[in-house]
Design a protein around this motif. Structure first.
Motif, short mmCIF file in Angstrom:
data_model
loop_
_atom_site.label_atom_id
_atom_site.label_comp_id
_atom_site.label_asym_id
_atom_site.label_seq_id
_atom_site.Cartn_x
_atom_site.Cartn_y
_atom_site.Cartn_z
N LEU B 64 8.69 -36.34 -3.61
CA LEU B 64 8.46 -36.39 -2.16
C LEU B 64 9.55 -37.22 -1.48
O LEU B 64 10.04 -36.86 -0.41
CB LEU B 64 7.08 -37.00 -1.86
CG LEU B 64 5.87 -36.18 -2.26
CD1 LEU B 64 4.60 -36.84 -1.74
CD2 LEU B 64 5.95 -34.74 -1.75
N GLY B 65 9.91 -38.32 -2.12
CA GLY B 65 10.94 -39.18 -1.56
C GLY B 65 12.26 -38.43 -1.40
O GLY B 65 12.89 -38.48 -0.34
N GLU B 66 12.65 -37.71 -2.44
CA GLU B 66 13.91 -36.96 -2.38
C GLU B 66 13.87 -35.92 -1.27
O GLU B 66 14.83 -35.74 -0.52
CB GLU B 66 14.17 -36.26 -3.72
CG GLU B 66 14.50 -37.21 -4.86
CD GLU B 66 15.73 -38.07 -4.56
OE1 GLU B 66 16.79 -37.49 -4.29
OE2 GLU B 66 15.59 -39.31 -4.58
N ILE B 67 12.74 -35.25 -1.17
CA ILE B 67 12.60 -34.21 -0.15
C ILE B 67 12.69 -34.83 1.25
O ILE B 67 13.36 -34.30 2.14
CB ILE B 67 11.27 -33.45 -0.33
CG1 ILE B 67 11.34 -32.62 -1.61
CG2 ILE B 67 10.98 -32.57 0.87
CD1 ILE B 67 10.05 -31.93 -1.97
N ALA B 68 12.03 -35.95 1.41
CA ALA B 68 12.07 -36.63 2.71
C ALA B 68 13.50 -36.99 3.08
O ALA B 68 13.94 -36.81 4.22
CB ALA B 68 11.20 -37.88 2.67
N LYS B 69 14.25 -37.48 2.08
CA LYS B 69 15.66 -37.82 2.32
C LYS B 69 16.42 -36.60 2.83
O LYS B 69 17.12 -36.67 3.84
CB LYS B 69 16.31 -38.29 1.01
CG LYS B 69 16.19 -39.79 0.75
CD LYS B 69 17.08 -40.17 -0.46
CE LYS B 69 16.42 -41.24 -1.30
NZ LYS B 69 17.02 -41.35 -2.64
N GLU B 70 16.27 -35.49 2.12
CA GLU B 70 16.99 -34.28 2.52
C GLU B 70 16.63 -33.85 3.93
O GLU B 70 17.47 -33.41 4.71
CB GLU B 70 16.66 -33.13 1.55
CG GLU B 70 17.49 -33.15 0.28
CD GLU B 70 17.37 -31.84 -0.49
OE1 GLU B 70 17.55 -30.75 0.10
OE2 GLU B 70 17.08 -31.89 -1.71
N LYS B 71 15.35 -34.01 4.24
CA LYS B 71 14.87 -33.59 5.56
C LYS B 71 15.52 -34.46 6.64
O LYS B 71 16.00 -33.95 7.65
CB LYS B 71 13.35 -33.73 5.60
CG LYS B 71 12.68 -32.86 6.64
CD LYS B 71 11.17 -32.91 6.45
CE LYS B 71 10.44 -32.09 7.51
NZ LYS B 71 8.99 -32.05 7.26
N MET B 72 15.51 -35.74 6.39
CA MET B 72 16.15 -36.69 7.31
C MET B 72 17.58 -36.26 7.61
O MET B 72 18.00 -36.17 8.75
CB MET B 72 16.20 -38.09 6.66
CG MET B 72 14.88 -38.80 6.63
SD MET B 72 14.44 -39.44 8.23
CE MET B 72 14.09 -41.15 7.79
#
Lengths: 205, 205
Positions: B64-72
């Motif tokens: 989830l953290g990695e995905i959030a980063k990408e989204k940001m």
DNA sequence: CCTCAATATGACAACCCTGTCACATTTAGT
DNA sequence: ACTAAATGTGACAGGGTTGTCATATTGAGG
């Protein structure tokens, strides 16, 4: 179909098993529900379960069937139809019925919620056939368009989807909060918005 | 948090593991996802997985953290704000963003869907903190009420819930049908109804 | 009372899963 | 080259699940 052996059982024992199924399938998804748990709750040996039901699917379909029967009986004579009703009136009546049902048999409703949550092939197939309600509402909307109640530029299918989407959310909310009057008011308010819009007249450009 | 050992890995191997996680958690609920499957897909031995992650939760949070980063990163500079925008305009922009996201990373979106479907304690807690968006929209609605765009008798929280409920359904639909233009049009139509209502003027009693 | 079919029963096989741990191998520093 | 720490590895324990099946029990009719 349950076996004849199952139907030869005492009604009390059958109920005991039925109740155990309700409990398990209300608490867990179809996939997550455990026969182990059911037999423990129903207090029957493992072998007996398979003497009564072919498998989990058989058991689940039996359960749904029984619930559908009860629902039929409950609503048999309650549907008071009024030809002057708009689709919104009928919608509200339906919502009220749903609330009666939830209050009467919260566990049955929860079984439905859990069914929606499952995404096994078996359950997906089962849910496929459930779209008759949608068509019915779309037809009511078209009827009201012909009557001049709903604007012709409104897409019946889109409005239907809106109503169903909102219905789902509202019932879910009701299920968790159990505020009957609050929920009815809220739904009424939502329908007012869908009828008349949310913006001021100047903004109806 | 993954271990330092994990972060010492080649980027390619880390990606290999990350991809396997994406695949598994997009296809299955958190509860149903199998570490066995992940290690098979990532082609790493069981022991290594536990050398990198404390457990399944650790692995999921990392994902989830990695995905959030990408989204940001993706949305960093895209947000074009216009002070004249109504809440509906902002809503449409948000919807467009969501669609971009789905088209770019459908698997990530599916991970979100599957997350919603799970109801383990762990996931429920995780989802609890996600209601900031709701408050933000309610505040926008109140702002528009002060501006005289939205009628004062409309309940901001009710309207917010309507918008979110519809959003959810619409995105779900888009996810399955992938009709970008159709979906945008449909959402616009829905917002028109919510703005101006669906009934003819005579019926705005 | 005896027999035969209906029913009850729990041990079992076969298949999942997770997290651990003793041991093998690689890498880095002296 | 040697040592010590870091990392890789798969067998294993202990838990879950479903569906089967040989055997025990019960009941009904001759």
């Amino acid at each position: 179909m349950p076996t004849s052996t199952f139907y030869n059982l005492d009604e009390s024992k059958r109920k005991q098993i039925f109740d155990a199924c309700v409990e398990e399938f209300a608490a867990h998804t179809y996939s997550e529900a455990s026969i182990n748990q059911i037999i423990k709750t129903a207090n029957i040996p493992r072998g007996s379960f398979y003497q009564y039901f072919a498998d989990k699917e058989d058991c689940y379909l039996y359960l749904l069937g029984e619930i559908a029967k009860e629902k039929m009986i409950l609503f048999r004579d309650i549907v008071a139809k009024d030809d002057d009703d708009t689709v919104f009136d009928e919608y509200e009546k339906m919502f009220d019925q749903a609330i009666v049902w939830i209050e009467k048999k919260p566990q049955y409703y929860q079984i439905g919620i859990k069914m929606d949550m499952d995404n096994s092939e078996f359950i997906r197939k089962l849910l496929k056939g459930n779209q008759a309600g949608l068509d019915y509402f779309a037809s009511l909307i078209k009827r009201d368009q012909d009557r001049g109640i709903i604007r012709k530029d409104v897409d019946a299918d889109v409005l239907t989807e809106m109503l169903f989407s909102i219905n789902r959310t509202a019932l879910m909310n009701f299920f968790y909060k159990r505020d009957f009057e609050g929920m009815k008011k809220q739904l009424h308010h939502i329908l007012e918005i869908i009828r008349k819009g949310s913006t001021t007249e100047e903004n109806h450009v």
